[in-house]
Design a protein around this motif. Structure first.
Motif, PDB file in Angstrom:
ATOM      1  N   GLU A 124      -0.806   3.699  12.965  1.00  0.00           N
ATOM      2  CA  GLU A 124       0.590   3.767  12.543  1.00  0.00           C
ATOM      3  C   GLU A 124       1.046   2.419  11.971  1.00  0.00           C
ATOM      4  O   GLU A 124       0.788   1.365  12.538  1.00  0.00           O
ATOM      5  N   GLY A 125       1.691   2.456  10.792  1.00  0.00           N
ATOM      6  CA  GLY A 125       2.203   1.248  10.154  1.00  0.00           C
ATOM      7  C   GLY A 125       1.171   0.450   9.375  1.00  0.00           C
ATOM      8  O   GLY A 125       1.501  -0.576   8.783  1.00  0.00           O
ATOM      9  N   LEU A 138       3.575   9.453   6.537  1.00  0.00           N
ATOM     10  CA  LEU A 138       2.292   9.009   5.980  1.00  0.00           C
ATOM     11  C   LEU A 138       2.334   9.158   4.466  1.00  0.00           C
ATOM     12  O   LEU A 138       2.733  10.204   3.949  1.00  0.00           O
ATOM     13  N   LEU A 139       1.915   8.095   3.772  1.00  0.00           N
ATOM     14  CA  LEU A 139       1.859   8.118   2.311  1.00  0.00           C
ATOM     15  C   LEU A 139       0.400   8.026   1.885  1.00  0.00           C
ATOM     16  O   LEU A 139      -0.316   7.099   2.281  1.00  0.00           O
ATOM     17  N   ARG A 183       7.144  -3.119   1.877  1.00  0.00           N
ATOM     18  CA  ARG A 183       8.491  -2.915   2.427  1.00  0.00           C
ATOM     19  C   ARG A 183       8.551  -1.605   3.210  1.00  0.00           C
ATOM     20  O   ARG A 183       9.082  -1.553   4.329  1.00  0.00           O
ATOM     21  N   LEU A 184       7.966  -0.559   2.631  1.00  0.00           N
ATOM     22  CA  LEU A 184       7.969   0.754   3.295  1.00  0.00           C
ATOM     23  C   LEU A 184       7.145   0.716   4.586  1.00  0.00           C
ATOM     24  O   LEU A 184       7.537   1.271   5.608  1.00  0.00           O
ATOM     25  N   ALA A 185       5.985   0.044   4.533  1.00  0.00           N
ATOM     26  CA  ALA A 185       5.147  -0.061   5.734  1.00  0.00           C
ATOM     27  C   ALA A 185       5.855  -0.863   6.815  1.00  0.00           C
ATOM     28  O   ALA A 185       5.735  -0.560   8.017  1.00  0.00           O
ATOM     29  N   THR A 197       3.070   4.709   7.280  1.00  0.00           N
ATOM     30  CA  THR A 197       1.628   4.469   7.248  1.00  0.00           C
ATOM     31  C   THR A 197       1.116   4.814   5.851  1.00  0.00           C
ATOM     32  O   THR A 197       1.542   5.807   5.267  1.00  0.00           O
ATOM     33  N   VAL A 198       0.211   3.983   5.311  1.00  0.00           N
ATOM     34  CA  VAL A 198      -0.226   4.156   3.921  1.00  0.00           C
ATOM     35  C   VAL A 198      -1.753   4.125   3.828  1.00  0.00           C
ATOM     36  O   VAL A 198      -2.396   3.210   4.342  1.00  0.00           O
ATOM     37  N   LEU A 199      -2.299   5.134   3.145  1.00  0.00           N
ATOM     38  CA  LEU A 199      -3.715   5.122   2.760  1.00  0.00           C
ATOM     39  C   LEU A 199      -3.742   5.167   1.243  1.00  0.00           C
ATOM     40  O   LEU A 199      -3.215   6.098   0.633  1.00  0.00           O
ATOM     41  N   VAL A 200      -4.327   4.142   0.620  1.00  0.00           N
ATOM     42  CA  VAL A 200      -4.276   4.035  -0.838  1.00  0.00           C
ATOM     43  C   VAL A 200      -5.668   3.811  -1.416  1.00  0.00           C
ATOM     44  O   VAL A 200      -6.398   2.920  -0.978  1.00  0.00           O
TER      45      VAL A 200
END
Length: 306
Positions: free
Chosen positions: A28-29, A153-154, A177-179, A184-187
Motif C-alpha cells: 500500500e502506498g 490502485l492505479l 503526489r497521489l501516492a 498505490t501505483v504499478l507503472v
C-alpha cells in the motif's frame, strides 16, 4: 499490507507462454516500476491483475479480492490507464470527463467533473477538444479519468510514451503526489529515469520475472563490473574490446567508452591489454547503471515468440 499479491501467474495464447509463473507483491502506498522489453508480458500481467484477463495458472489477490472470482470488486478499486489515448477526440475535456463520471455513476456529475478538472490543472482547458491536445495534455486527461472514481490502485501501462521530458516530469510529480495521499501505483515503463523514481522495480523478460527490489538492490545483485575508457580513436578500441572474453557490453558515452562485464577478472585482463596496446588510452572504474543491468538481462533472455 500487500495491495497486490500474486503467485505463479501464467497466461498462454495458443502455444506461446506470454506470462510464465510470475510472482509479485506491491504494498500500500508504493510506486512500483514494471520494466521489460516490448513483448515481455507486462501488459498481459497488468490485465490479469485488474480482472480483464483470467490466468491459465497461478493465484492471487488484489485488495484481498481473488483475481479469479472477484473481478468486478477489483475493477471498482482500480484505475487503469492504457498505452493508447482512448477518449472521444471530438468531445471537449469536460465532456469526456462527464461521460466517465456517468459510467461510474458518480453524483453530482457537475461537481465531480469540476473537482477533477481542478485537481489535475485542467480547468483552463476544459472546453478544448481532446483531439487537439498535445501528448502531455492528453496524458493528463487520461490520468484525470482514471482517478475520477477515487481508486485505491492505479495501473499505468507505459503512460508517458511519446511525451516530452517536461510533461513526463510533471506527470511523475503528480504520481508521487497521489501516492503521498495513499494511492498505490504499478507503472510499466521503458525509461530508466522513470524507473529510478519508483520505490521498487520488477523486471520481466519474455514472460519471466528476473529481478525485483529497489534500484540499488537490482544493480548490486546483477553482479556487473563497469569501467570507463578514455583516449583517442575509441571506435577502434571498442571493436577490439567486443571480441575479448569477459566483455559483455561496450557503449560509447560522449567521448568515453562504457565497458561492462559479469566476470571481473576477465574484464580487467581485457582492459589491461587494450591499455598497453593503445597509446593514450586510460581505464578507470565506473558505476554500473540500471540501463547496463537491463541490457544484460535482455541479452541473456530467450525470446518466447519462436
Amino acid at each position: 499490507m500487500n495491495v497486490i499479491d500474486v503467485r505463479n501467474l501464467t497466461k498462454r495464447f495458443g502455444d506461446r507462454t506470454v506470462v510464465d509463473h510470475v510472482t509479485m507483491t506491491v504494498e500500500e502506498g508504493e510506486i512500483v516500476g514494471f520494466l521489460g522489453p516490448n513483448g515481455s508480458g507486462k501488459t498481459t500481467t497488468i490485465r490479469i491483475m485488474c480482472g480483464l484477463l483470467t490466468p491459465d495458472e497461478g493465484e492471487g489477490t488484489v485488495f484481498g479480492f481473488d483475481i479469479r472470482k472477484d473481478e468486478l470488486k477489483i475493477k471498482r478499486e482500480v484505475g487503469y490507464m492504457t498505452q493508447r489515448f482512448s477518449f472521444y477526440e471530438d468531445l471537449t475535456i469536460e465532456e469526456n470527463l462527464q461521460f466517465v463520471a456517468r459510467l461510474y455513476q458518480l453524483k453530482p456529475v457537475a461537481k465531480q467533473v469540476a473537482d477533477t478538472l481542478e485537481d489535475l490543472g485542467l480547468t483552463s482547458r476544459k472546453n478544448q477538444l481532446a483531439g487537439t491536445l498535445s501528448g502531455g495534455w492528453k496524458q493528463r486527461l487520461a490520468l484525470a479519468a482514471c482517478i475520477m472514481h477515487k481508486p485505491k490502485l492505479l495501473l499505468l501501462d507505459e503512460p508517458t510514451a511519446g511525451v516530452d521530458p517536461k510533461a513526463r516530469r510533471e506527470f511523475w510529480d503528480e504520481i508521487h503526489r497521489l501516492a503521498g495521499g495513499g494511492l498505490t501505483v504499478l507503472v510499466s515503463t521503458h525509461y530508466m529515469d522513470e524507473a529510478e523514481r519508483c520505490h521498487r522495480i520488477s523486471y520481466i523478460s519474455y514472460g519471466k520475472m528476473l529481478a525485483t527490489g529497489t534500484v540499488e538492490e537490482v544493480v548490486r545483485n546483477a553482479g556487473l563490473t563497469t569501467f570507463v575508457v578514455h583516449g583517442p580513436r575509441l571506435e577502434n578500441v571498442a571493436n577490439e574490446l567486443r571480441k575479448k572474453p569477459g566483455v559483455d557490453q561496450v557503449a560509447p558515452f560522449g567521448a568515453t567508452l562504457h565497458v561492462v562485464g559479469s566476470d571481473e577478472k576477465a574484464l580487467k585482463a581485457a582492459l589491461a591489454d587494450v591499455e598497453k596496446e593503445h597509446k593514450g588510452v586510460t581505464v578507470e572504474p565506473g558505476e554500473t547503471s540500471l540501463e547496463d543491468v537491463f541490457i544484460q538481462f535482455m541479452s541473456g533472455s530467450k525470446d518466447n515468440m519462436g
